[in-house]
Design an enzyme around this catalytic site. Sequence first.
Site, PDB file in Angstrom:
ATOM      1  CG  ASP A 117       1.636 -54.138 -52.735  1.00  0.00           C
ATOM      2  OD1 ASP A 117       1.790 -53.844 -54.255  1.00  0.00           O
ATOM      3  OD2 ASP A 117       0.611 -53.747 -52.210  1.00  0.00           O
TER       4      ASP A 117
ATOM      5  CG  ASN B 146      -9.335 -56.183 -46.208  1.00  0.00           C
ATOM      6  OD1 ASN B 146      -8.663 -55.236 -46.920  1.00  0.00           O
ATOM      7  ND2 ASN B 146      -8.719 -57.620 -46.225  1.00  0.00           N
TER       8      ASN B 146
ATOM      9  CG  HIS C 299      -5.735 -54.369 -48.257  1.00  0.00           C
ATOM     10  ND1 HIS C 299      -5.756 -55.851 -48.721  1.00  0.00           N
ATOM     11  CD2 HIS C 299      -5.927 -53.719 -49.561  1.00  0.00           C
ATOM     12  CE1 HIS C 299      -5.823 -55.909 -50.063  1.00  0.00           C
ATOM     13  NE2 HIS C 299      -6.117 -54.386 -50.492  1.00  0.00           N
TER      14      HIS C 299
ATOM     15  CD  GLU D   6      -4.875 -58.298 -46.543  1.00  0.00           C
ATOM     16  OE1 GLU D   6      -5.820 -57.596 -46.473  1.00  0.00           O
ATOM     17  OE2 GLU D   6      -4.755 -59.135 -47.443  1.00  0.00           O
TER      18      GLU D   6
HETATM   19  P1  PGA Z   1      -8.299 -52.781 -56.562  1.00  0.00           P
HETATM   20  O1  PGA Z   1      -7.097 -53.064 -55.469  1.00  0.00           O
HETATM   21  O2  PGA Z   1      -7.826 -51.455 -57.395  1.00  0.00           O
HETATM   22  O3  PGA Z   1      -7.790 -53.815 -57.719  1.00  0.00           O
HETATM   23  O4  PGA Z   1      -9.412 -52.718 -56.058  1.00  0.00           O
HETATM   24  C1  PGA Z   1      -7.017 -52.133 -54.524  1.00  0.00           C
HETATM   25  C2  PGA Z   1      -6.278 -52.677 -53.378  1.00  0.00           C
HETATM   26  O5  PGA Z   1      -6.399 -53.600 -52.983  1.00  0.00           O
HETATM   27  O6  PGA Z   1      -5.629 -51.847 -52.670  1.00  0.00           O
END
Ligand code: PGA
Length: 259
Positions: free
Chosen positions: A67, A136, A138, A143
């Site tokens: 992304d 959450n 995702h 999401e």
């Molecule tokens: P993070 O993000 O490694 O910064 O916790 C993970 C994600 O949101 O997929």
Amino acid sequence: MKILIHPDAARAAGAVADRIADLLAARPGAVLGLATGGTMEPVYAALIDRAGQGRFPAARFTSFNLDEYVGLGPDHPQSYHVYMRRHLFGPLGLPPGQAHLPRGDAPDLEAEAARYEAAIAAAGGIDLQLLGIGANGHIGFNEPSSSLVSRTRVKTLARKTVEDNRRFFGPGEPVPRHALTMGIGTVMDAAEVVLLATGAAKAQAVAAMVEGPLSASCPASILQMHAKATLVCDRAAAAALRMTEYYETVHPEGGAPQL
Ligand code: PGA
């Protein structure tokens, strides 16, 4: 799903780097799906280390990132383009033409999404997709409520995701609210998926992913339907799992199965 619970975050990240290094040793031209975020930084550091040890040829693979933020150009300091150049592509000396990310500043984001899907297909598909997980549930920026068969497209970020990402931006700097992200269907097309989760903040999402119902309310739960999905985590991220004793019997300390 293979569930590997390591004693700590550093060993979990090292195990993910080892899996990627082994793949690239066997198939130097493999196609990787890559992720960003704080969780991946130690993975990339360990991978650079493995390359330095000569475990695999460093600059032969092709990669596609999950992304990019909408509105950020490839030289914006908080863009994932810059993140990847800093944490992996630069140190490995990967030729820019082999490293792909969606362009969040494309004038036509729908066309950019279609172009990105076509580029993945033209490369022969993704051999190994690396994933983090949001608190959450995702994956990528898919999401909760995302279609479980979605393809690359623009998604609006959840408020929690925006807040979680704020730490990477300067005080008062606006945090993007949209991203161009591979879809869940795009991720599921990868031949192999490795999801790394570390820290207590991920414990509920990990439990929902592994032991909860298959549901768009926890997008990562779709990995229950992938034939070759591995969860690599530390004990803190595993803390809300109910079947830990079983997982640790099969793979003590995240290691090889005891047969
Ligand atoms: P993070 O993000 O490694 O910064 O916790 C993970 C994600 O949101 O997929």
